[in-house]
Design a protein around this motif. Structure first.
Motif, mmCIF file in Angstrom:
data_model
loop_
_atom_site.group_PDB
_atom_site.id
_atom_site.type_symbol
_atom_site.label_atom_id
_atom_site.label_comp_id
_atom_site.label_asym_id
_atom_site.label_seq_id
_atom_site.Cartn_x
_atom_site.Cartn_y
_atom_site.Cartn_z
ATOM 1 N N MET A 1 0.738 -1.241 0.000
ATOM 2 C CA MET A 1 -0.092 0.000 0.069
ATOM 3 C C MET A 1 0.775 1.175 0.197
ATOM 4 O O MET A 1 1.920 1.376 0.746
ATOM 5 C CB MET A 1 -0.964 0.000 1.242
ATOM 6 C CG MET A 1 -1.735 1.113 1.468
ATOM 7 S SD MET A 1 -2.783 1.052 2.958
ATOM 8 C CE MET A 1 -3.569 -0.469 2.943
ATOM 9 N N ASN A 2 0.511 2.238 -0.750
ATOM 10 C CA ASN A 2 1.476 3.396 -0.862
ATOM 11 C C ASN A 2 1.014 4.458 0.236
ATOM 12 O O ASN A 2 -0.286 4.354 0.644
ATOM 13 C CB ASN A 2 1.243 4.106 -2.286
ATOM 14 C CG ASN A 2 1.834 3.373 -3.427
ATOM 15 O OD1 ASN A 2 2.676 2.672 -3.187
ATOM 16 N ND2 ASN A 2 1.752 3.814 -4.659
ATOM 17 N N ASP B 1 -7.570 -3.940 -7.607
ATOM 18 C CA ASP B 1 -6.557 -3.961 -7.246
ATOM 19 C C ASP B 1 -5.746 -2.872 -7.418
ATOM 20 O O ASP B 1 -4.933 -2.527 -6.465
ATOM 21 C CB ASP B 1 -5.513 -5.206 -7.968
ATOM 22 C CG ASP B 1 -6.017 -6.703 -7.555
ATOM 23 O OD1 ASP B 1 -7.005 -6.689 -6.483
ATOM 24 O OD2 ASP B 1 -5.752 -7.801 -8.062
ATOM 25 N N ARG B 2 -5.945 -2.035 -8.307
ATOM 26 C CA ARG B 2 -5.160 -0.804 -8.675
ATOM 27 C C ARG B 2 -5.464 0.188 -7.410
ATOM 28 O O ARG B 2 -4.435 0.986 -6.953
ATOM 29 C CB ARG B 2 -5.512 -0.252 -10.057
ATOM 30 C CG ARG B 2 -4.694 1.236 -10.252
ATOM 31 C CD ARG B 2 -5.290 1.809 -11.400
ATOM 32 N NE ARG B 2 -4.434 1.247 -12.808
ATOM 33 C CZ ARG B 2 -4.425 1.673 -14.005
ATOM 34 N NH1 ARG B 2 -5.261 2.785 -14.231
ATOM 35 N NH2 ARG B 2 -3.674 1.417 -14.892
ATOM 36 N N LYS C 1 -6.508 -0.457 -4.445
ATOM 37 C CA LYS C 1 -5.972 -1.075 -3.121
ATOM 38 C C LYS C 1 -4.400 -0.416 -3.191
ATOM 39 O O LYS C 1 -4.106 -0.181 -2.113
ATOM 40 C CB LYS C 1 -6.181 -2.456 -3.314
ATOM 41 C CG LYS C 1 -7.489 -2.855 -2.977
ATOM 42 C CD LYS C 1 -7.654 -4.289 -2.906
ATOM 43 C CE LYS C 1 -9.112 -4.864 -2.503
ATOM 44 N NZ LYS C 1 -9.225 -6.322 -2.359
ATOM 45 N N GLU C 2 -3.677 -0.773 -4.074
ATOM 46 C CA GLU C 2 -2.303 -0.854 -4.098
ATOM 47 C C GLU C 2 -1.890 0.702 -4.197
ATOM 48 O O GLU C 2 -0.850 1.270 -3.587
ATOM 49 C CB GLU C 2 -1.695 -1.413 -5.364
ATOM 50 C CG GLU C 2 -1.807 -2.926 -5.271
ATOM 51 C CD GLU C 2 -1.628 -3.745 -6.638
ATOM 52 O OE1 GLU C 2 -1.291 -3.000 -7.553
ATOM 53 O OE2 GLU C 2 -1.760 -4.931 -6.743
ATOM 54 N N GLU C 3 -2.587 1.747 -5.016
ATOM 55 C CA GLU C 3 -2.195 2.793 -5.521
ATOM 56 C C GLU C 3 -2.990 4.062 -4.613
ATOM 57 O O GLU C 3 -2.363 5.178 -4.134
ATOM 58 C CB GLU C 3 -2.438 3.343 -6.930
ATOM 59 C CG GLU C 3 -1.407 2.257 -7.767
ATOM 60 C CD GLU C 3 -1.481 2.708 -9.203
ATOM 61 O OE1 GLU C 3 -2.057 3.894 -9.308
ATOM 62 O OE2 GLU C 3 -0.675 1.806 -10.168
#
Length: 355
Positions: free
Chosen positions: A1-2, A317-318, A320-322
């Motif tokens: 996670m960013n 997912d994008r 969540k991740e970014e």
């Protein structure tokens, strides 16, 4: 996670569509963080909720360039939630608001922020829709699939057009640093459009499932959308990107309807229509309604078949991740509260007017 940097202390967010479902939750989320919000509304007298939150409410309209320029003065960020919604009507009526209004907002922000705005200190978050994707069954579709620029109605077509306009930049205007979020079916308290109409249909006994009802809905709580919007205002690397948004757990149509019925103390419907029959009937009705120039949607349309009958599972997912998106608000907790609010705000049992 960013790690998502916080908004600077001198932030002033311009908000469009603040009286709607998503916009009101964005305002609520920003004000909870102490962020200054300027909401542009066609009818400020109807924006009591925003005023109570401590937002600055100004009169204006996406079709009025002068009011947009005035509203944009001094703002550091912007969230564009306003749109013409619906599943019927001339495309140009949708385009004038969803594309023309978005372009006017971009012009106002570009003029305010100058030729080379800092993407950290200046950013627009555009609330798009998962409706920009082709109207088919989806099983984990991610952002690598481009928007469908054909659309099944004026809304989905012009939401795709407006998103492309925001991310690519209109001709002759300096590119505004922008991010798009694509929520699915948004639910929550202060829904004055979909839920009141659905409750009326359930009360009348006229509801039927399309297919077996086990297809997944692309449900997303308005509070979850607001969390993603706020993160997108400062997330590193988010400029020029779009993000799919749904709840972390999707529900089937049967679960969706059952939870609503239990909250409203209504019997759960059991009737169903085979999906191929529903699709054929919708196509016939739409063709005849267009031929007759009807100004209201038929009983069944392609948009309603999509909402009630297609599997709508999208990859998040994008986000969540970014964006650090967690989708903490849960359907089984939020929907009963939304039903209670809708019932309490229905004058004489009739569906509440849209905002």
């Amino acid at each position: 996670m960013n790690d998502i940097p916080p908004l600077p202390p001198d932030t002033l967010v311009l908000l469009t569509g603040g009286t709607g479902l998503v916009g009101s939750h964005v305002a609520e989320r920003l004000r909870a963080d102490g962020v200054a919000v300027r909401a542009i509304c066609r009818s400020p007298q109807d924006a009591g909720f925003l005023t109570d939150l401590g937002c600055e409410v100004v009169s204006g309209d996406l079709s009025d360039a002068e009011s947009l320029a005035s509203a944009a003065a001094g703002v550091t960020h912007a969230v564009h939630c306003a749109a013409k919604v619906g599943d019927w009507g001339p495309v140009e009526q949708y385009r004038s608001v969803n594309v023309g209004g978005t372009e006017a907002l971009l012009r106002a922000l570009a003029e305010q922020w100058g030729e080379n705005p800092d993407p950290v200190l200046r950013r627009l978050v555009h609330v798009s829709s998962l409706g920009v994707y082709e109207a088919r069954d989806h099983h984990g579709t991610d952002e690598s699939e481009p928007p469908n620029v054909k659309g099944i109605d004026g809304y989905t077509l012009t939401k795709a057009e407006s998103e492309l306009l925001v991310l690519d930049g209109p001709n002759g205007i300096p590119l505004v640093p922008a991010t798009a979020v694509r929520p699915g079916f948004v639910y929550g308290v202060r829904d004055r459009t979909v839920l009141p109409k659905l409750l009326a249909k359930l009360k009348s006994g006229g509801f039927a499932f399309l297919g077996d009802g086990e297809q997944l809905l692309n449900n997303v709580a308005a509070a979850n959308v607001a969390d993603a919007v706020v993160a997108a205002l400062t997330a590193p690397g988010a400029v020029g990107k779009a993000y799919n948004l749904t709840d972390g757990r999707l529900v089937t149509r049967r679960e969706f309807i059952r939870v609503i019925c239990e909250a409203a103390d209504l019997p759960v419907p059991t009737r169903s229509v085979p999906l191929p029959v529903a699709k054929a009937f919708a196509a016939t009705l739409e063709a005849s309604y267009r031929l007759m120039g009807k100004d209201h949607a038929p009983l069944l349309s392609s948009a309603r078949v999509k909402f009630l009958g297609l599997n709508l599972d999208f990859c998040i997912d994008r986000a969540k991740e970014e964006l650090g998106y967690t989708a903490e608000a849960l359907f089984h907790e939020v929907m009963p509260a939304a039903v209670e609010w809708a019932q309490r705000n229905e004058p004489n049992g009739a569906p509440a007017d849209g905002a």
